[in-house]
Scaffold this motif. Structure first.
Motif, short mmCIF file in Angstrom:
data_model
loop_
_atom_site.label_atom_id
_atom_site.label_comp_id
_atom_site.label_asym_id
_atom_site.label_seq_id
_atom_site.Cartn_x
_atom_site.Cartn_y
_atom_site.Cartn_z
N SER A 17 1.88 -1.00 -8.00
CA SER A 17 1.31 -2.05 -8.86
C SER A 17 0.74 -3.21 -8.05
O SER A 17 -0.14 -3.92 -8.54
CB SER A 17 2.34 -2.54 -9.89
OG SER A 17 3.53 -2.87 -9.25
N TRP A 18 1.19 -3.41 -6.82
CA TRP A 18 0.60 -4.41 -5.95
C TRP A 18 -0.93 -4.30 -5.87
O TRP A 18 -1.63 -5.28 -5.74
CB TRP A 18 1.12 -4.21 -4.51
CG TRP A 18 2.29 -5.04 -4.14
CD1 TRP A 18 3.02 -5.86 -4.94
CD2 TRP A 18 2.88 -5.11 -2.82
NE1 TRP A 18 4.04 -6.44 -4.21
CE2 TRP A 18 3.96 -6.01 -2.92
CE3 TRP A 18 2.60 -4.51 -1.59
CZ2 TRP A 18 4.77 -6.31 -1.81
CZ3 TRP A 18 3.40 -4.81 -0.50
CH2 TRP A 18 4.47 -5.71 -0.61
N PHE A 19 -1.40 -3.06 -5.89
CA PHE A 19 -2.82 -2.83 -5.56
C PHE A 19 -3.71 -2.68 -6.79
O PHE A 19 -4.88 -2.32 -6.66
CB PHE A 19 -2.97 -1.59 -4.66
CG PHE A 19 -2.04 -1.62 -3.48
CD1 PHE A 19 -2.10 -2.67 -2.56
CD2 PHE A 19 -1.08 -0.62 -3.29
CE1 PHE A 19 -1.23 -2.71 -1.47
CE2 PHE A 19 -0.21 -0.66 -2.21
CZ PHE A 19 -0.28 -1.70 -1.30
N GLN A 20 -3.16 -2.94 -7.97
CA GLN A 20 -3.96 -2.67 -9.17
C GLN A 20 -5.16 -3.61 -9.30
O GLN A 20 -6.22 -3.21 -9.77
CB GLN A 20 -3.09 -2.66 -10.44
CG GLN A 20 -2.04 -1.54 -10.45
CD GLN A 20 -2.52 -0.21 -9.87
OE1 GLN A 20 -3.53 0.32 -10.32
NE2 GLN A 20 -1.82 0.34 -8.88
N THR A 21 -4.97 -4.86 -8.86
CA THR A 21 -6.13 -5.77 -8.86
C THR A 21 -6.22 -6.49 -7.52
O THR A 21 -5.19 -6.84 -6.94
CB THR A 21 -6.02 -6.85 -9.96
OG1 THR A 21 -4.69 -7.39 -9.91
CG2 THR A 21 -6.31 -6.31 -11.33
N ALA A 22 -7.45 -6.68 -7.05
CA ALA A 22 -7.64 -7.42 -5.80
C ALA A 22 -7.51 -8.92 -6.10
O ALA A 22 -7.96 -9.39 -7.15
CB ALA A 22 -9.01 -7.12 -5.22
#
Ligand code: FAD
Ligand code: DLZ
Ligand code: SF4
Length: 510
Positions: A17-22
């Motif tokens: 989930s860390w990488f779901q949005t920049a």
């Protein structure tokens, strides 16, 4: 707020989930460091493979507009450890918050907790979102129990995650198909050729070669066979589901010369780096079975599912429940060194030669080779578990302490005295011959117990039971072996023990 987030070399989970949005306020850091390359002598392919996968992952994140700081091994400003690099980056870039994902290794867990205490900014840690279970789930499940039975844990996992279940009952009505999963490879049966990749990892390899990092094994950096990204990992999983699954269970314990992977999936490297999640592996494999239900027998799939939601999660649970004491256990008080040929494969023992050769060439041996060839020999020879652990932790692509030490010290060497297994995995030549095609072309004779050509496993086996009688004879699963031993003629016992003694004294010449 300016956040720094650490990604370890075995945390390459792009689905996290860390990488779901920049987010411009968040910077990720990945680092190639000597503290990790040097905590054991790793196989050269393992270091290269991890670095290649880390670099590919960093590039992928950048292409999705994430901010990434990547410290190459030979960068001037690389301080070569997690804590030094992070402390430095925090002050250099004025980060106000630090985050990391739970590491899988106890040592790193301590380092990161201490780092957070020493930092003057706030910090936080989050789940890796990879495993089926939390760190403490197995401990809670077995609370108050002295032994941790894998089978009961596995059944609970099948129920909880509804894998191969019909309501609360196992599909087919039977949980365990181990008895169908012990077939020798028929002589004329040619297993499918393994899917290998053709990666050029020369850049990474050249950089490592310029350092004094001590590695083991061989590599061909222009034709690197292991997956180094998610797409290749998914291709390997597909290959397994389509080509290997129909035979997996039947031949999972089989061994054959020059067949280095048989019907095994070889996805442990990808899974342990978190390029693949165990959940998607289970989904892919059970879906394949459902779509070919008349072709793929149930026991082939059950055997595989057991490894993933059973053994893999179980080992991790034991690790977090028993560390750090686990790393010191030595039930038999074994003190010997590993024979020198563990690093060269130069032995006349065919089964060991083959298992060690392929480990040096591929950083891979399948489970039964690890357990019943190399592990079996080390246990019979009374090798110190620290020595055995160091070898396994270094040589395999998939070796990370949480799953290496539980398998090696626990399952294979019985150094935990039976927390994890109910009896030591030892055998004479009989078992190896039953499951393999090694003995026929071996210098040693499987049927001989004494004399120049006697298979060393035969005398070492009885020597092991004899010297450990006080520790083992009350074990109900072993009592029968002691009955046989006690009934043996004294002169036969003496010649077996003398033969074992000779082999142990000349172990480097075997
Ligand atoms: P497959 O045979 O295709 O099995 C599928 C998957 O099931 C594996 O990828 C693995 O994730 C899981 N699995 C199977 N058996 C086990 C097990 N006993 N424990 C945990 N997971 C299991 N596995 C590691 O991942 N890292 C290690 O460092 C490691 N060291 C081992 C040391 C010894 C002495 C022994 C006996 C086993 C060790 N194993 C280790 C377990 C097992 O041998 C490997 O997971 C397996 O050989 C990996 O190859 P594969 O992916 O082709 O497995
Ligand atoms: C195994 C390994 C190696 C050889 N090198 C690195 C590295 O340079 N940087 C890194 O972040 N991780 C590396 N790893 C994996 C770590 O050892 C692993 O993340 C910890 O053991 C936690 O499981
Ligand atoms: Fe291994 Fe003994 Fe068989 Fe040779 S005879 S392959 S050493 S088990």
């Amino acid at each position: 707020k300016k956040t720094l987030r650490l990604i370890l070399g075995d945390q390459l989970n792009s689905q996290h989930s860390w990488f779901q949005t920049a987010d411009d306020t968040v910077t990720y850091v990945m680092m190639e460091i000597r503290s990790e390359t040097d905590y054991t002598s790793h196989h050269i392919q393992k270091v290269v493979g991890i670095f290649a996968a880390m670099r590919a992952f960093a590039t992928e994140l950048q292409s999705k507009n994430h901010r990434v700081i990547y410290l190459n091994l030979s960068d001037d400003d690389n301080l070569q450890s997690f804590d030094k690099n992070i402390t430095h980056l925090v002050s250099q870039h004025r980060f106000t918050h630090f985050e990391y994902q739970f590491p899988d290794e106890y040592r790193v867990d301590i380092i990161l907790k201490q780092l957070c205490e020493s930092l003057s900014i706030t910090s936080n840690s989050v789940d890796t979102e990879h495993f089926f279970t939390t760190r403490n789930e197995l401990g809670d499940f077995f609370k108050g129990k002295k032994t941790f039975l894998m089978e009961s844990f596995y059944r609970a996992m099948r129920k909880k995650h509804h894998v191969l279940m019909e309501d609360d009952q196992p599909l087919t009505g039977q949980w365990n198909y181990d008895s169908d999963n012990r077939k020798k490879l028929p002589k004329e049966h040619k297993p499918v050729a393994p899917l290998v990749f053709d990666n050029d990892v020369s850049a990474v390899y050249d950089e490592i070669s310029k350092t004094n990092i001590k590695t083991i094994g061989y590599i061909n950096p222009q034709n690197f066979v292991w997956p180094v990204n998610r797409a290749q990992s998914l291709a390997l999983l597909d290959f397994f589901a389509i080509k290997c699954l129909p035979f997996f269970g039947s031949y999972q314990d089989a061994m054959s010369p020059n067949e280095w992977s048989l019907y095994h999936s070889r996805i442990s490297f990808s899974m342990n780096l978190k390029l693949l999640s165990p959940k998607e592996v289970i989904y892919r494999v059970t879906t394949e079975w459902k779509s070919r239900v008349h072709e793929i027998e149930f026991h082939q799939v059950e055997g595989f599912v057991r490894q993933i939601i059973g053994w893999r999660e179980y080992m991790r649970g034991i690790y977090w429940n028993k560390m750090p004491e686990y790393a010191k256990l030595n039930f038999f008080d074994h003190q010997e060194k590993l024979p020198e040929w563990f690093w060269t494969g130069k032995t006349k023992m065919n089964c060991l030669k083959d298992a060690i050769h392929q480990s040096l060439h591929y950083g891979y041996a399948h489970h039964i080779q690890r357990l019943m060839v190399t592990g079996n020999f080390a246990l019979l020879a009374g090798v110190h578990p620290d020595e055995v652990d160091a070898w396994y932790l270094g040589i395999y692509m998939d070796a990370f302490e949480w799953v290496e030490i539980t398998n090696t010290r626990g399952m294979s060497q019985f150094a935990d005295g039976g927390i994890l297994g109910t009896k030591p995995y030892v055998s004479s030549a009989t078992y190896i011959d039953k499951m393999s095609h090694y003995c026929g072309s071996c210098f040693y004779k499987k049927g001989l117990k004494t004399g120049e050509k006697a298979c060393p496993f035969n005398s070492l086996y009885w020597d092991f039971y004899d010297r450990n009688e006080a520790k083992l004879s009350s074990n109900p699963r072993i009592g029968m072996m002691y009955n046989i031993w006690r009934k043996m003629k004294t002169e036969d016992k003496i010649s077996l023990l003398n033969q074992a003694d000779y082999y142990l004294k000349n172990i480097n010449e075997l």
